[in-house]
Design a protein around this motif. Structure first.
Motif, PDB file in Angstrom:
ATOM      1  N   LEU A  16       0.898  -1.241   0.090  1.00 15.98           N
ATOM      2  CA  LEU A  16      -0.172  -0.045   0.032  1.00 15.98           C
ATOM      3  C   LEU A  16       0.929   1.296   0.021  1.00 15.98           C
ATOM      4  O   LEU A  16       0.556   2.391  -0.545  1.00 15.98           O
ATOM      5  CB  LEU A  16      -0.845   0.053   1.188  1.00 15.98           C
ATOM      6  CG  LEU A  16      -2.028   1.068   1.297  1.00 15.98           C
ATOM      7  CD1 LEU A  16      -2.912   1.209  -0.073  1.00 15.98           C
ATOM      8  CD2 LEU A  16      -2.757   1.100   2.643  1.00 15.98           C
ATOM      9  N   ASN A  17       1.702   1.310   0.906  1.00 16.18           N
ATOM     10  CA  ASN A  17       2.960   2.229   0.858  1.00 16.18           C
ATOM     11  C   ASN A  17       3.353   2.773  -0.456  1.00 16.18           C
ATOM     12  O   ASN A  17       3.663   3.885  -0.963  1.00 16.18           O
ATOM     13  CB  ASN A  17       4.027   2.140   1.787  1.00 16.18           C
ATOM     14  CG  ASN A  17       3.600   2.278   3.419  1.00 16.18           C
ATOM     15  OD1 ASN A  17       2.378   2.913   3.485  1.00 16.18           O
ATOM     16  ND2 ASN A  17       4.363   1.587   4.120  1.00 16.18           N
ATOM     17  N   TYR A  18       3.680   1.780  -1.207  1.00 17.96           N
ATOM     18  CA  TYR A  18       4.409   1.740  -2.600  1.00 17.96           C
ATOM     19  C   TYR A  18       3.208   2.353  -3.723  1.00 17.96           C
ATOM     20  O   TYR A  18       3.437   3.283  -4.367  1.00 17.96           O
ATOM     21  CB  TYR A  18       4.735   0.271  -3.169  1.00 17.96           C
ATOM     22  CG  TYR A  18       6.351   0.165  -2.946  1.00 17.96           C
ATOM     23  CD1 TYR A  18       7.154   1.069  -2.940  1.00 17.96           C
ATOM     24  CD2 TYR A  18       6.737  -1.174  -2.749  1.00 17.96           C
ATOM     25  CE1 TYR A  18       8.538   0.977  -2.709  1.00 17.96           C
ATOM     26  CE2 TYR A  18       7.961  -1.381  -2.812  1.00 17.96           C
ATOM     27  CZ  TYR A  18       9.056  -0.320  -2.748  1.00 17.96           C
ATOM     28  OH  TYR A  18      10.153  -0.518  -2.614  1.00 17.96           O
ATOM     29  N   VAL A  29      -5.714   1.557  -7.479  1.00 15.84           N
ATOM     30  CA  VAL A  29      -5.297   1.191  -6.005  1.00 15.84           C
ATOM     31  C   VAL A  29      -6.178   0.020  -5.614  1.00 15.84           C
ATOM     32  O   VAL A  29      -5.383  -0.895  -5.080  1.00 15.84           O
ATOM     33  CB  VAL A  29      -5.030   2.484  -4.967  1.00 15.84           C
ATOM     34  CG1 VAL A  29      -4.540   1.665  -3.574  1.00 15.84           C
ATOM     35  CG2 VAL A  29      -4.042   3.586  -5.339  1.00 15.84           C
ATOM     36  N   ASN A  30      -7.203   0.372  -5.635  1.00 13.68           N
ATOM     37  CA  ASN A  30      -8.511  -0.626  -5.013  1.00 13.68           C
ATOM     38  C   ASN A  30      -8.257  -1.890  -5.919  1.00 13.68           C
ATOM     39  O   ASN A  30      -8.307  -3.063  -5.292  1.00 13.68           O
ATOM     40  CB  ASN A  30      -9.579  -0.168  -5.260  1.00 13.68           C
ATOM     41  CG  ASN A  30      -9.941   1.043  -4.149  1.00 13.68           C
ATOM     42  OD1 ASN A  30      -9.347   1.201  -3.488  1.00 13.68           O
ATOM     43  ND2 ASN A  30     -11.269   1.735  -4.518  1.00 13.68           N
ATOM     44  N   ARG A  31      -8.101  -1.800  -7.128  1.00 15.51           N
ATOM     45  CA  ARG A  31      -7.988  -3.129  -8.067  1.00 15.51           C
ATOM     46  C   ARG A  31      -6.650  -3.686  -7.808  1.00 15.51           C
ATOM     47  O   ARG A  31      -6.872  -5.078  -7.653  1.00 15.51           O
ATOM     48  CB  ARG A  31      -8.203  -2.705  -9.510  1.00 15.51           C
ATOM     49  CG  ARG A  31      -8.128  -3.842 -10.528  1.00 15.51           C
ATOM     50  CD  ARG A  31      -8.537  -3.396 -11.893  1.00 15.51           C
ATOM     51  NE  ARG A  31      -7.654  -2.575 -12.347  1.00 15.51           N
ATOM     52  CZ  ARG A  31      -7.537  -1.512 -12.717  1.00 15.51           C
ATOM     53  NH1 ARG A  31      -8.694  -0.666 -12.523  1.00 15.51           N
ATOM     54  NH2 ARG A  31      -6.645  -0.614 -13.291  1.00 15.51           N
ATOM     55  N   LYS A 119       8.354   0.844   8.536  1.00 15.01           N
ATOM     56  CA  LYS A 119       7.463   1.635   8.910  1.00 15.01           C
ATOM     57  C   LYS A 119       7.949   2.731   8.785  1.00 15.01           C
ATOM     58  O   LYS A 119       8.949   3.518   9.336  1.00 15.01           O
ATOM     59  CB  LYS A 119       6.730   1.390  10.200  1.00 15.01           C
ATOM     60  CG  LYS A 119       5.566   2.400  10.440  1.00 15.01           C
ATOM     61  CD  LYS A 119       5.027   1.902  11.972  1.00 15.01           C
ATOM     62  CE  LYS A 119       3.773   2.751  12.345  1.00 15.01           C
ATOM     63  NZ  LYS A 119       3.419   2.562  13.704  1.00 15.01           N
ATOM     64  N   GLY A 120       7.169   3.770   7.905  1.00 20.21           N
ATOM     65  CA  GLY A 120       7.667   5.390   7.688  1.00 20.21           C
ATOM     66  C   GLY A 120       8.438   5.377   6.603  1.00 20.21           C
ATOM     67  O   GLY A 120       8.927   6.707   6.184  1.00 20.21           O
ATOM     68  N   GLY A 121       8.709   4.515   5.746  1.00 21.01           N
ATOM     69  CA  GLY A 121       9.468   4.617   4.625  1.00 21.01           C
ATOM     70  C   GLY A 121      10.870   4.710   4.836  1.00 21.01           C
ATOM     71  O   GLY A 121      11.456   4.387   5.761  1.00 21.01           O
ATOM     72  N   ALA A 122      11.696   5.372   3.804  1.00 18.03           N
ATOM     73  CA  ALA A 122      12.977   5.427   3.728  1.00 18.03           C
ATOM     74  C   ALA A 122      13.443   6.085   5.229  1.00 18.03           C
ATOM     75  O   ALA A 122      12.974   6.926   5.609  1.00 18.03           O
ATOM     76  CB  ALA A 122      13.585   6.242   2.774  1.00 18.03           C
ATOM     77  N   ALA A 123      14.410   5.459   5.770  1.00 18.47           N
ATOM     78  CA  ALA A 123      14.852   5.966   7.247  1.00 18.47           C
ATOM     79  C   ALA A 123      15.833   7.178   7.076  1.00 18.47           C
ATOM     80  O   ALA A 123      16.281   7.311   5.983  1.00 18.47           O
ATOM     81  CB  ALA A 123      15.732   4.820   7.954  1.00 18.47           C
ATOM     82  N   ARG A 188      20.585  -6.926  -8.431  1.00 18.83           N
ATOM     83  CA  ARG A 188      19.488  -7.647  -9.186  1.00 18.83           C
ATOM     84  C   ARG A 188      19.639  -7.276 -10.655  1.00 18.83           C
ATOM     85  O   ARG A 188      19.990  -6.602 -11.006  1.00 18.83           O
ATOM     86  CB  ARG A 188      17.955  -6.840  -8.537  1.00 18.83           C
ATOM     87  CG  ARG A 188      18.281  -6.784  -7.147  1.00 18.83           C
ATOM     88  CD  ARG A 188      17.913  -8.098  -6.345  1.00 18.83           C
ATOM     89  NE  ARG A 188      17.832  -7.773  -4.991  1.00 18.83           N
ATOM     90  CZ  ARG A 188      18.312  -8.601  -3.848  1.00 18.83           C
ATOM     91  NH1 ARG A 188      19.040  -9.491  -4.141  1.00 18.83           N
ATOM     92  NH2 ARG A 188      18.052  -8.287  -2.522  1.00 18.83           N
ATOM     93  N   SER A 189      19.098  -8.171 -11.327  1.00 20.36           N
ATOM     94  CA  SER A 189      19.050  -8.176 -12.674  1.00 20.36           C
ATOM     95  C   SER A 189      17.773  -7.169 -13.114  1.00 20.36           C
ATOM     96  O   SER A 189      17.689  -6.724 -14.001  1.00 20.36           O
ATOM     97  CB  SER A 189      18.813  -9.396 -13.393  1.00 20.36           C
ATOM     98  OG  SER A 189      20.082 -10.134 -13.392  1.00 20.36           O
ATOM     99  N   MET A 190      16.646  -7.716 -12.302  1.00 22.00           N
ATOM    100  CA  MET A 190      15.467  -7.020 -12.622  1.00 22.00           C
ATOM    101  C   MET A 190      15.162  -5.958 -11.332  1.00 22.00           C
ATOM    102  O   MET A 190      15.362  -6.339 -10.235  1.00 22.00           O
ATOM    103  CB  MET A 190      13.965  -7.871 -12.762  1.00 22.00           C
ATOM    104  CG  MET A 190      14.291  -8.649 -14.276  1.00 22.00           C
ATOM    105  SD  MET A 190      12.916  -9.483 -14.648  1.00 22.00           S
ATOM    106  CE  MET A 190      11.551  -8.140 -14.630  1.00 22.00           C
ATOM    107  N   PRO A 191      14.593  -4.922 -11.824  1.00 18.91           N
ATOM    108  CA  PRO A 191      14.243  -3.931 -10.484  1.00 18.91           C
ATOM    109  C   PRO A 191      13.301  -4.505  -9.755  1.00 18.91           C
ATOM    110  O   PRO A 191      12.375  -4.958 -10.295  1.00 18.91           O
ATOM    111  CB  PRO A 191      13.919  -2.610 -11.379  1.00 18.91           C
ATOM    112  CG  PRO A 191      14.630  -2.621 -12.803  1.00 18.91           C
ATOM    113  CD  PRO A 191      14.559  -4.297 -13.010  1.00 18.91           C
ATOM    114  N   THR A 192      13.329  -4.133  -8.530  1.00 20.86           N
ATOM    115  CA  THR A 192      12.295  -4.515  -7.478  1.00 20.86           C
ATOM    116  C   THR A 192      12.469  -3.793  -6.407  1.00 20.86           C
ATOM    117  O   THR A 192      13.458  -3.392  -6.033  1.00 20.86           O
ATOM    118  CB  THR A 192      12.420  -6.217  -7.165  1.00 20.86           C
ATOM    119  OG1 THR A 192      11.417  -6.607  -6.386  1.00 20.86           O
ATOM    120  CG2 THR A 192      13.803  -6.467  -6.665  1.00 20.86           C
ATOM    121  N   LEU A 193      11.367  -3.509  -5.574  1.00 17.03           N
ATOM    122  CA  LEU A 193      11.358  -2.456  -4.747  1.00 17.03           C
ATOM    123  C   LEU A 193      12.648  -1.351  -4.853  1.00 17.03           C
ATOM    124  O   LEU A 193      12.641  -0.748  -5.989  1.00 17.03           O
ATOM    125  CB  LEU A 193      11.564  -3.191  -3.272  1.00 17.03           C
ATOM    126  CG  LEU A 193      10.832  -4.427  -2.971  1.00 17.03           C
ATOM    127  CD1 LEU A 193      11.228  -5.044  -1.832  1.00 17.03           C
ATOM    128  CD2 LEU A 193       9.278  -3.869  -2.918  1.00 17.03           C
TER     129      LEU A 193
END
Length: 299
Positions: A16-18, A29-31, A119-123, A188-193
């Motif tokens: 949800l944060n993302y 977002v809902n879907r 929690k709170g995103g990037a520190a 990582r080869s593919m982007p993630t997070l």
């Protein structure tokens, strides 16, 4: 480490944060969130799976919805820029330390705080460093880790997040100043997070320091599934005298390897959740340096 009940709300909150960071409508977002809630592991129907394996289909859903294979590229650039601005100060902290290698390892672990799953995103890394440097690494554990570095001709360093990679670089520079060892850094080869990719390594300058390789995994997995990594990475894994594994995603996936394959691994991460705190026997939000060979092999 396989999925724990604690992981389910963590993954859902992360998702949800993302979604809130992306240019998508409330209807989208809902879907997307409904699709995420339909995943069996998030309904408590599958426990023999790691969190990174659950996050992979979530990332695919998000990428498809926004039409981008790297939806958080801007966030990663910002994290790298912030850490690069702090780099001169952090370098002085290491070079003025009584034990530079120990201080650099400590800072590299604290860099694991740069994680949007928290929690709170990037520190705020400055606050994290100031608070957590008061909790030193265990002397005997670090001494064993240092011996493993000293005795290694080949080290495989498995990276984690953008921003964090700047502190990995500082640690690797310190290793190379003290020890003549060959180091390969895996992204990582593919982007993630907000995980490191070859592009992030280029932005940060890691590719100018040591050999950097992609893991070869053909999906947005925020971990290291060795059976899906490239032949080159598997060969380096077998050849390496020491595997340095950064972050929770790499721990979750590598910890499920057979014991005989884990004896060379040292895990560097923060105890961001209760399952980690329990597993490693530490308080929450504490730096962890865990030498598998010394502490985890069963007799």
């Amino acid at each position: 480490m396989f999925l724990k009940p604690d992981c389910i709300p963590c993954i859902l909150n992360m998702s949800l944060n993302y979604l809130r960071k992306l240019p998508v409508s409330e209807e989208q977002v809902n879907r997307i969130y409904s699709d995420i809630l339909s995943l069996r592991p998030l309904r408590g129907e599958m426990w023999n799976i790691t969190s990174p394996q659950v996050i992979e289909p979530i990332m695919k859903k998000i990428m498809t919805a926004v039409g981008s294979n790297d939806p958080f590229a801007a966030e990663k650039r910002k994290q790298n820029q912030k850490m690069l601005a702090l780099y001169p100060k952090l370098q002085k902290i290491v070079r003025s330390a009584e034990q530079p290698l120990r201080k650099a390892a400590h800072l590299a672990i604290l860099g694991n705080a740069i994680d949007v799953m928290m929690k709170g995103g990037a520190a705020d890394i400055r606050k994290i460093i100031e608070a957590q440097l008061a909790h030193p690494l265990q002397k005997n554990v670090f001494e064993m880790f240092e011996k493993k570095i000293r005795d290694s001709d080949c080290i495989l360093y498995v990276g984690d997040n953008a921003g964090e990679i700047v502190l990995d670089r500082l640690f690797i520079e310190t290793i190379k100043e003290q020890h003549d060892t060959d180091i390969t850094f895996v992204v990582r080869s593919m982007p993630t997070l907000n995980d490191e990719t070859l592009k992030v390594a280029e932005q940060e300058g890691m590719i100018n320091l040591i050999h950097v390789v992609e893991n070869g995994i053909d999906g947005p997995v925020p971990g290291t599934l060795l059976d899906r990594c490239s032949r080159d990475v598997n060969e380096i894994f077998q050849k390496a005298d020491l595997i340095i594994s950064k972050g929770g995603g790499n721990f979750d996936t590598l910890d499920e390897l057979p014991e005989k394959h884990k004896s060379k691994i040292s895990y560097l991460l923060l105890s961001k959740c209760q399952p980690y705190a329990t597993f490693f026997g530490v308080a929450l939000q504490r730096p962890i340096l865990h030498n598998v060979q010394a502490l985890h092999i069963k007799g």
